[in-house]
Design a protein around this motif. Sequence first.
Motif, PDB file in Angstrom:
ATOM      1  N   LEU A 166     -28.828   6.048  15.364  1.00  0.00           N
ATOM      2  CA  LEU A 166     -28.009   5.659  14.213  1.00  0.00           C
ATOM      3  C   LEU A 166     -28.751   5.864  12.896  1.00  0.00           C
ATOM      4  N   ALA A 167     -30.068   5.952  12.950  1.00  0.00           N
ATOM      5  CA  ALA A 167     -30.870   6.118  11.735  1.00  0.00           C
ATOM      6  C   ALA A 167     -30.569   7.433  11.022  1.00  0.00           C
ATOM      7  N   PHE A 168     -29.909   8.366  11.700  1.00  0.00           N
ATOM      8  CA  PHE A 168     -29.570   9.644  11.071  1.00  0.00           C
ATOM      9  C   PHE A 168     -28.360   9.533  10.150  1.00  0.00           C
ATOM     10  N   THR A 169     -27.733   8.363  10.093  1.00  0.00           N
ATOM     11  CA  THR A 169     -26.616   8.138   9.185  1.00  0.00           C
ATOM     12  C   THR A 169     -26.956   6.976   8.256  1.00  0.00           C
ATOM     13  N   ILE A 170     -26.346   6.961   7.097  1.00  0.00           N
ATOM     14  CA  ILE A 170     -26.625   5.897   6.129  1.00  0.00           C
ATOM     15  C   ILE A 170     -26.112   4.554   6.639  1.00  0.00           C
ATOM     16  N   ILE A 171     -24.893   4.531   7.110  1.00  0.00           N
ATOM     17  CA  ILE A 171     -24.315   3.289   7.618  1.00  0.00           C
ATOM     18  C   ILE A 171     -25.070   2.834   8.861  1.00  0.00           C
ATOM     19  N   GLY A 172     -25.478   3.771   9.700  1.00  0.00           N
ATOM     20  CA  GLY A 172     -26.245   3.434  10.889  1.00  0.00           C
ATOM     21  C   GLY A 172     -27.579   2.794  10.553  1.00  0.00           C
ATOM     22  N   THR A 173     -28.211   3.256   9.491  1.00  0.00           N
ATOM     23  CA  THR A 173     -29.470   2.663   9.056  1.00  0.00           C
ATOM     24  C   THR A 173     -29.263   1.215   8.652  1.00  0.00           C
ATOM     25  N   LEU A 174     -28.171   0.937   7.968  1.00  0.00           N
ATOM     26  CA  LEU A 174     -27.864  -0.437   7.586  1.00  0.00           C
ATOM     27  C   LEU A 174     -27.618  -1.311   8.812  1.00  0.00           C
ATOM     28  N   VAL A 175     -26.959  -0.755   9.818  1.00  0.00           N
ATOM     29  CA  VAL A 175     -26.728  -1.490  11.065  1.00  0.00           C
ATOM     30  C   VAL A 175     -28.058  -1.792  11.748  1.00  0.00           C
ATOM     31  N   LEU A 176     -28.964  -0.824  11.786  1.00  0.00           N
ATOM     32  CA  LEU A 176     -30.271  -1.042  12.403  1.00  0.00           C
ATOM     33  C   LEU A 176     -31.078  -2.106  11.662  1.00  0.00           C
ATOM     34  N   ILE A 177     -31.003  -2.109  10.342  1.00  0.00           N
ATOM     35  CA  ILE A 177     -31.689  -3.139   9.562  1.00  0.00           C
ATOM     36  C   ILE A 177     -31.101  -4.511   9.876  1.00  0.00           C
ATOM     37  N   TYR A 178     -29.788  -4.599   9.968  1.00  0.00           N
ATOM     38  CA  TYR A 178     -29.128  -5.862  10.310  1.00  0.00           C
ATOM     39  C   TYR A 178     -29.580  -6.340  11.689  1.00  0.00           C
ATOM     40  N   TRP A 179     -29.599  -5.431  12.653  1.00  0.00           N
ATOM     41  CA  TRP A 179     -30.033  -5.802  14.006  1.00  0.00           C
ATOM     42  C   TRP A 179     -31.491  -6.228  14.026  1.00  0.00           C
ATOM     43  N   ALA A 180     -32.339  -5.574  13.235  1.00  0.00           N
ATOM     44  CA  ALA A 180     -33.757  -5.924  13.191  1.00  0.00           C
ATOM     45  C   ALA A 180     -33.963  -7.325  12.615  1.00  0.00           C
ATOM     46  N   CYS A 181     -33.023  -7.788  11.817  1.00  0.00           N
ATOM     47  CA  CYS A 181     -33.110  -9.128  11.230  1.00  0.00           C
ATOM     48  C   CYS A 181     -32.587 -10.212  12.168  1.00  0.00           C
ATOM     49  N   ALA A 241     -42.182   3.211  19.068  1.00  0.00           N
ATOM     50  CA  ALA A 241     -42.355   2.256  20.168  1.00  0.00           C
ATOM     51  C   ALA A 241     -42.002   0.840  19.731  1.00  0.00           C
ATOM     52  N   VAL A 242     -42.439   0.435  18.536  1.00  0.00           N
ATOM     53  CA  VAL A 242     -42.096  -0.905  18.037  1.00  0.00           C
ATOM     54  C   VAL A 242     -40.588  -1.014  17.826  1.00  0.00           C
ATOM     55  N   SER A 243     -39.962   0.044  17.321  1.00  0.00           N
ATOM     56  CA  SER A 243     -38.510   0.035  17.132  1.00  0.00           C
ATOM     57  C   SER A 243     -37.779  -0.091  18.462  1.00  0.00           C
ATOM     58  N   ALA A 244     -38.273   0.606  19.472  1.00  0.00           N
ATOM     59  CA  ALA A 244     -37.659   0.521  20.797  1.00  0.00           C
ATOM     60  C   ALA A 244     -37.760  -0.892  21.335  1.00  0.00           C
ATOM     61  N   ARG A 245     -38.944  -1.476  21.233  1.00  0.00           N
ATOM     62  CA  ARG A 245     -39.117  -2.838  21.743  1.00  0.00           C
ATOM     63  C   ARG A 245     -38.307  -3.848  20.953  1.00  0.00           C
ATOM     64  N   ARG A 246     -38.135  -3.616  19.642  1.00  0.00           N
ATOM     65  CA  ARG A 246     -37.313  -4.531  18.833  1.00  0.00           C
ATOM     66  C   ARG A 246     -35.846  -4.440  19.264  1.00  0.00           C
ATOM     67  N   LEU A 247     -35.348  -3.232  19.494  1.00  0.00           N
ATOM     68  CA  LEU A 247     -33.980  -3.078  19.978  1.00  0.00           C
ATOM     69  C   LEU A 247     -33.821  -3.715  21.353  1.00  0.00           C
TER      70      LEU A 247
END
Length: 114
Positions: free
Chosen positions: A84-99, A66-72
């Motif tokens: 995207l979290a199911f891929t390595i590159i996608g995880t990096l993209v999600l971390i970038y977006w969270a920042c 839920a927190v991840s959804a609201r952050r997106l």
Amino acid sequence: MNFAEAISSGFSKYVQFGGRACRSEYWYWTLFVIIASIVANIIDATLGLGFVGGIVGLGLFLPGLAVSARRLHDIDRTFWWVLLAFTIIGTLVLIYWACQRGTAGPNRFGADPL
């Protein structure tokens, strides 16, 4: 938002996938999950149990989503991007977006959380 407010918000909105979450709420929640997981694993190792970590993980899974959804939503992205979290590159993209800073003012997901 401070650490205690973020944890309180995470648990009080544990099934609220709508709305927006600011960066501090997301990152304090992430820090809380890491700390809780470490403590649970230490308890498992010390007492020879194997289920405390699993119970903590299950208990924090839905609020974390839920927190991840609201952050997106704060950066004007839909929750489907979490796949995207199911891929390595996608995880990096999600971390970038969270920042990233959230969109200023209201967006299609609600009012600015700040």
